[in-house]
Design a protein around this motif. Structure first.
Motif, PDB file in Angstrom:
ATOM      1  N   ARG A 199       0.838  -1.211   0.000  1.00  0.00           N
ATOM      2  CA  ARG A 199       0.000   0.000   0.000  1.00  0.00           C
ATOM      3  C   ARG A 199       0.866   1.252   0.000  1.00  0.00           C
ATOM      4  O   ARG A 199       0.553   2.232  -0.690  1.00  0.00           O
ATOM      5  CB  ARG A 199      -0.952  -0.005   1.188  1.00  0.00           C
ATOM      6  CG  ARG A 199      -1.920   1.188   1.156  1.00  0.00           C
ATOM      7  CD  ARG A 199      -3.064   1.009   2.112  1.00  0.00           C
ATOM      8  NE  ARG A 199      -3.983   2.122   2.076  1.00  0.00           N
ATOM      9  CZ  ARG A 199      -4.995   2.253   1.214  1.00  0.00           C
ATOM     10  NH1 ARG A 199      -5.219   1.324   0.324  1.00  0.00           N
ATOM     11  NH2 ARG A 199      -5.787   3.307   1.248  1.00  0.00           N
ATOM     12  N   GLU A 200       1.958   1.249   0.745  1.00  0.00           N
ATOM     13  CA  GLU A 200       2.862   2.400   0.743  1.00  0.00           C
ATOM     14  C   GLU A 200       3.416   2.646  -0.652  1.00  0.00           C
ATOM     15  O   GLU A 200       3.472   3.795  -1.120  1.00  0.00           O
ATOM     16  CB  GLU A 200       4.000   2.193   1.753  1.00  0.00           C
ATOM     17  CG  GLU A 200       3.551   2.287   3.195  1.00  0.00           C
ATOM     18  CD  GLU A 200       4.617   1.856   4.190  1.00  0.00           C
ATOM     19  OE1 GLU A 200       5.763   1.532   3.772  1.00  0.00           O
ATOM     20  OE2 GLU A 200       4.309   1.833   5.398  1.00  0.00           O
ATOM     21  N   ARG A 201       3.825   1.573  -1.342  1.00  0.00           N
ATOM     22  CA  ARG A 201       4.330   1.715  -2.711  1.00  0.00           C
ATOM     23  C   ARG A 201       3.219   2.217  -3.640  1.00  0.00           C
ATOM     24  O   ARG A 201       3.448   3.077  -4.502  1.00  0.00           O
ATOM     25  CB  ARG A 201       4.897   0.387  -3.220  1.00  0.00           C
ATOM     26  CG  ARG A 201       6.191  -0.031  -2.524  1.00  0.00           C
ATOM     27  CD  ARG A 201       6.821  -1.244  -3.179  1.00  0.00           C
ATOM     28  NE  ARG A 201       6.093  -2.469  -2.942  1.00  0.00           N
ATOM     29  CZ  ARG A 201       6.283  -3.291  -1.910  1.00  0.00           C
ATOM     30  NH1 ARG A 201       7.188  -2.992  -0.992  1.00  0.00           N
ATOM     31  NH2 ARG A 201       5.584  -4.394  -1.783  1.00  0.00           N
ATOM     32  N   ASP A 202       2.013   1.668  -3.461  1.00  0.00           N
ATOM     33  CA  ASP A 202       0.891   2.075  -4.307  1.00  0.00           C
ATOM     34  C   ASP A 202       0.503   3.532  -4.062  1.00  0.00           C
ATOM     35  O   ASP A 202       0.187   4.264  -5.004  1.00  0.00           O
ATOM     36  CB  ASP A 202      -0.318   1.162  -4.083  1.00  0.00           C
ATOM     37  CG  ASP A 202      -0.131  -0.226  -4.665  1.00  0.00           C
ATOM     38  OD1 ASP A 202       0.725  -0.405  -5.557  1.00  0.00           O
ATOM     39  OD2 ASP A 202      -0.848  -1.140  -4.215  1.00  0.00           O
ATOM     40  N   LEU A 203       0.502   3.960  -2.807  1.00  0.00           N
ATOM     41  CA  LEU A 203       0.177   5.361  -2.501  1.00  0.00           C
ATOM     42  C   LEU A 203       1.201   6.302  -3.120  1.00  0.00           C
ATOM     43  O   LEU A 203       0.842   7.352  -3.673  1.00  0.00           O
ATOM     44  CB  LEU A 203       0.099   5.578  -0.988  1.00  0.00           C
ATOM     45  CG  LEU A 203      -1.134   5.020  -0.297  1.00  0.00           C
ATOM     46  CD1 LEU A 203      -0.968   5.079   1.222  1.00  0.00           C
ATOM     47  CD2 LEU A 203      -2.396   5.750  -0.733  1.00  0.00           C
ATOM     48  N   ALA A 204       2.466   5.937  -3.043  1.00  0.00           N
ATOM     49  CA  ALA A 204       3.515   6.774  -3.642  1.00  0.00           C
ATOM     50  C   ALA A 204       3.351   6.823  -5.165  1.00  0.00           C
ATOM     51  O   ALA A 204       3.421   7.903  -5.771  1.00  0.00           O
ATOM     52  CB  ALA A 204       4.897   6.250  -3.259  1.00  0.00           C
ATOM     53  N   GLY A 205       3.129   5.674  -5.779  1.00  0.00           N
ATOM     54  CA  GLY A 205       2.980   5.630  -7.232  1.00  0.00           C
ATOM     55  C   GLY A 205       1.754   6.376  -7.715  1.00  0.00           C
ATOM     56  O   GLY A 205       1.829   7.181  -8.656  1.00  0.00           O
ATOM     57  N   LEU A 206       0.611   6.135  -7.072  1.00  0.00           N
ATOM     58  CA  LEU A 206      -0.614   6.809  -7.478  1.00  0.00           C
ATOM     59  C   LEU A 206      -0.527   8.303  -7.153  1.00  0.00           C
ATOM     60  O   LEU A 206      -0.952   9.141  -7.962  1.00  0.00           O
ATOM     61  CB  LEU A 206      -1.841   6.191  -6.811  1.00  0.00           C
ATOM     62  CG  LEU A 206      -3.182   6.811  -7.214  1.00  0.00           C
ATOM     63  CD1 LEU A 206      -3.420   6.697  -8.720  1.00  0.00           C
ATOM     64  CD2 LEU A 206      -4.324   6.168  -6.432  1.00  0.00           C
ATOM     65  N   GLY A 207       0.032   8.647  -6.008  1.00  0.00           N
ATOM     66  CA  GLY A 207       0.170  10.055  -5.649  1.00  0.00           C
ATOM     67  C   GLY A 207       0.990  10.824  -6.674  1.00  0.00           C
ATOM     68  O   GLY A 207       0.627  11.944  -7.067  1.00  0.00           O
ATOM     69  N   HIS A 264      -1.032  14.467 -13.165  1.00  0.00           N
ATOM     70  CA  HIS A 264      -2.318  14.635 -13.850  1.00  0.00           C
ATOM     71  C   HIS A 264      -2.987  15.968 -13.498  1.00  0.00           C
ATOM     72  O   HIS A 264      -3.517  16.651 -14.374  1.00  0.00           O
ATOM     73  CB  HIS A 264      -3.243  13.465 -13.497  1.00  0.00           C
ATOM     74  CG  HIS A 264      -4.639  13.609 -14.007  1.00  0.00           C
ATOM     75  ND1 HIS A 264      -4.934  13.601 -15.348  1.00  0.00           N
ATOM     76  CD2 HIS A 264      -5.821  13.761 -13.361  1.00  0.00           C
ATOM     77  CE1 HIS A 264      -6.246  13.744 -15.508  1.00  0.00           C
ATOM     78  NE2 HIS A 264      -6.803  13.846 -14.314  1.00  0.00           N
ATOM     79  N   THR A 265      -2.979  16.320 -12.219  1.00  0.00           N
ATOM     80  CA  THR A 265      -3.688  17.532 -11.777  1.00  0.00           C
ATOM     81  C   THR A 265      -2.799  18.768 -11.772  1.00  0.00           C
ATOM     82  O   THR A 265      -3.305  19.880 -11.668  1.00  0.00           O
ATOM     83  CB  THR A 265      -4.265  17.339 -10.357  1.00  0.00           C
ATOM     84  OG1 THR A 265      -3.175  17.127  -9.444  1.00  0.00           O
ATOM     85  CG2 THR A 265      -5.243  16.178 -10.304  1.00  0.00           C
ATOM     86  N   GLY A 266      -1.492  18.576 -11.820  1.00  0.00           N
ATOM     87  CA  GLY A 266      -0.575  19.715 -11.754  1.00  0.00           C
ATOM     88  C   GLY A 266      -0.357  20.232 -10.347  1.00  0.00           C
ATOM     89  O   GLY A 266       0.174  21.324 -10.162  1.00  0.00           O
ATOM     90  N   ARG A 267      -0.754  19.441  -9.353  1.00  0.00           N
ATOM     91  CA  ARG A 267      -0.592  19.856  -7.956  1.00  0.00           C
ATOM     92  C   ARG A 267      -0.548  18.606  -7.082  1.00  0.00           C
ATOM     93  O   ARG A 267      -1.020  17.549  -7.482  1.00  0.00           O
ATOM     94  CB  ARG A 267      -1.748  20.744  -7.518  1.00  0.00           C
ATOM     95  CG  ARG A 267      -3.101  20.074  -7.640  1.00  0.00           C
ATOM     96  CD  ARG A 267      -4.262  20.985  -7.262  1.00  0.00           C
ATOM     97  NE  ARG A 267      -5.523  20.523  -7.759  1.00  0.00           N
ATOM     98  CZ  ARG A 267      -6.214  19.484  -7.300  1.00  0.00           C
ATOM     99  NH1 ARG A 267      -5.741  18.760  -6.312  1.00  0.00           N
ATOM    100  NH2 ARG A 267      -7.371  19.156  -7.822  1.00  0.00           N
ATOM    101  N   PRO A 268       0.016  18.730  -5.876  1.00  0.00           N
ATOM    102  CA  PRO A 268      -0.015  17.585  -4.961  1.00  0.00           C
ATOM    103  C   PRO A 268      -1.461  17.247  -4.599  1.00  0.00           C
ATOM    104  O   PRO A 268      -2.307  18.129  -4.491  1.00  0.00           O
ATOM    105  CB  PRO A 268       0.747  18.072  -3.734  1.00  0.00           C
ATOM    106  CG  PRO A 268       1.482  19.293  -4.158  1.00  0.00           C
ATOM    107  CD  PRO A 268       0.730  19.876  -5.315  1.00  0.00           C
ATOM    108  N   VAL A 269      -1.712  15.973  -4.409  1.00  0.00           N
ATOM    109  CA  VAL A 269      -3.050  15.508  -4.027  1.00  0.00           C
ATOM    110  C   VAL A 269      -2.974  15.025  -2.587  1.00  0.00           C
ATOM    111  O   VAL A 269      -2.037  14.321  -2.202  1.00  0.00           O
ATOM    112  CB  VAL A 269      -3.532  14.385  -4.973  1.00  0.00           C
ATOM    113  CG1 VAL A 269      -4.872  13.836  -4.526  1.00  0.00           C
ATOM    114  CG2 VAL A 269      -3.620  14.909  -6.402  1.00  0.00           C
ATOM    115  N   LEU A 324      -9.075   9.222 -12.184  1.00  0.00           N
ATOM    116  CA  LEU A 324      -8.458  10.478 -12.609  1.00  0.00           C
ATOM    117  C   LEU A 324      -9.476  11.614 -12.644  1.00  0.00           C
ATOM    118  O   LEU A 324      -9.159  12.750 -12.276  1.00  0.00           O
ATOM    119  CB  LEU A 324      -7.780  10.303 -13.960  1.00  0.00           C
ATOM    120  CG  LEU A 324      -6.566   9.364 -13.931  1.00  0.00           C
ATOM    121  CD1 LEU A 324      -6.074   9.082 -15.334  1.00  0.00           C
ATOM    122  CD2 LEU A 324      -5.456   9.919 -13.056  1.00  0.00           C
ATOM    123  N   ASP A 325     -10.699  11.324 -13.079  1.00  0.00           N
ATOM    124  CA  ASP A 325     -11.751  12.341 -13.071  1.00  0.00           C
ATOM    125  C   ASP A 325     -12.027  12.815 -11.645  1.00  0.00           C
ATOM    126  O   ASP A 325     -12.180  14.014 -11.401  1.00  0.00           O
ATOM    127  CB  ASP A 325     -13.046  11.811 -13.700  1.00  0.00           C
ATOM    128  CG  ASP A 325     -12.956  11.659 -15.205  1.00  0.00           C
ATOM    129  OD1 ASP A 325     -11.975  12.153 -15.816  1.00  0.00           O
ATOM    130  OD2 ASP A 325     -13.866  11.018 -15.782  1.00  0.00           O
TER     131      ASP A 325
END
Length: 193
Positions: free
Chosen positions: A116-124, A130-135, A175-176
């Motif tokens: 999950r930590e790896r997935d959160l980093a990758g998706l983040g 995608h958004t041009g800003r931190p999520v 992504l939406d």
């Protein structure tokens, strides 16, 4: 020994894996197995850790793919992994964890937490591109759950891999949702701060 455990699980299912069977398949004494692992769950967890990291790794920027394509590809790697022997180990451990609190704790506190930590980093990172800003990390966690849920539902409940259309739709929805999330602090006047 790890390969022997994998092979037995694929051939016989979780209940067909025994420490004695692993020893026989690996060509070692049962005491040798017990010297390293206390139970078949422990050996299967080690097998999973060894076999899962590379196939489940995020590959940001590995191609000039758009975020939707990149996320769809990642979800496809997860779905494909669940059809492989190592993925079958994960699904078997998840199933067993529903009946055994000790297995559930070992799985959650070890492999699942680290993945999950790896997935959160990758998706983040993907969402930020995608958004041009931190999520926000909480939003990233919710979107990760939304992204992986259909894959595990189809594998565990329906007994089939997630199809490409489901993966593409899931990526688009994630992504939406990230794009619709308001920018922190936007819309507030400086007096409100």
């Amino acid at each position: 020994m790890l390969d022997a455990a994998d092979d037995l699980l694929v051939e016989r299912g979780f209940s067909g894996v025994t420490m004695e069977g692993i020893a026989v398949r690996a060509g070692v004494a049962k005491q040798t197995i017990y010297r390293w692992w206390k139970s078949k769950v422990d050996i299967l967890l080690d097998t999973l850790v060894d076999d899962a990291e590379q196939p489940l790794a995020w590959r940001p920027g590995s191609s000039p793919a758009a975020p939707e394509e990149e996320l769809t590809d990642q979800l496809g790697r997860v779905a494909a992994f669940l059809q492989e022997p190592a993925g079958q180990v994960l699904l078997s451990l998840i199933g067993h964890a529903q009946l055994d609190p000790e297995t559930a704790a070992k799985l959650r506190d070890g492999f699942l937490r680290e993945q999950r930590e790896r997935d959160l980093a990758g998706l983040g990172a993907l969402l930020a591109r995608h958004t041009g800003r931190p999520v926000d990390e909480r939003l990233t966690g919710r979107l990760l759950d939304a992204a992986l849920g259909p894959i595990f539902h189809q594998a565990l409940v329906l007994g089939r891999p997630a199809d490409p259309a489901t993966l593409a739709t899931t990526a688009r929805l994630v992504l939406d949702a990230a794009g619709r999330e308001p920018v922190p602090g936007a819309g507030r006047s400086s007096d409100a701060e």
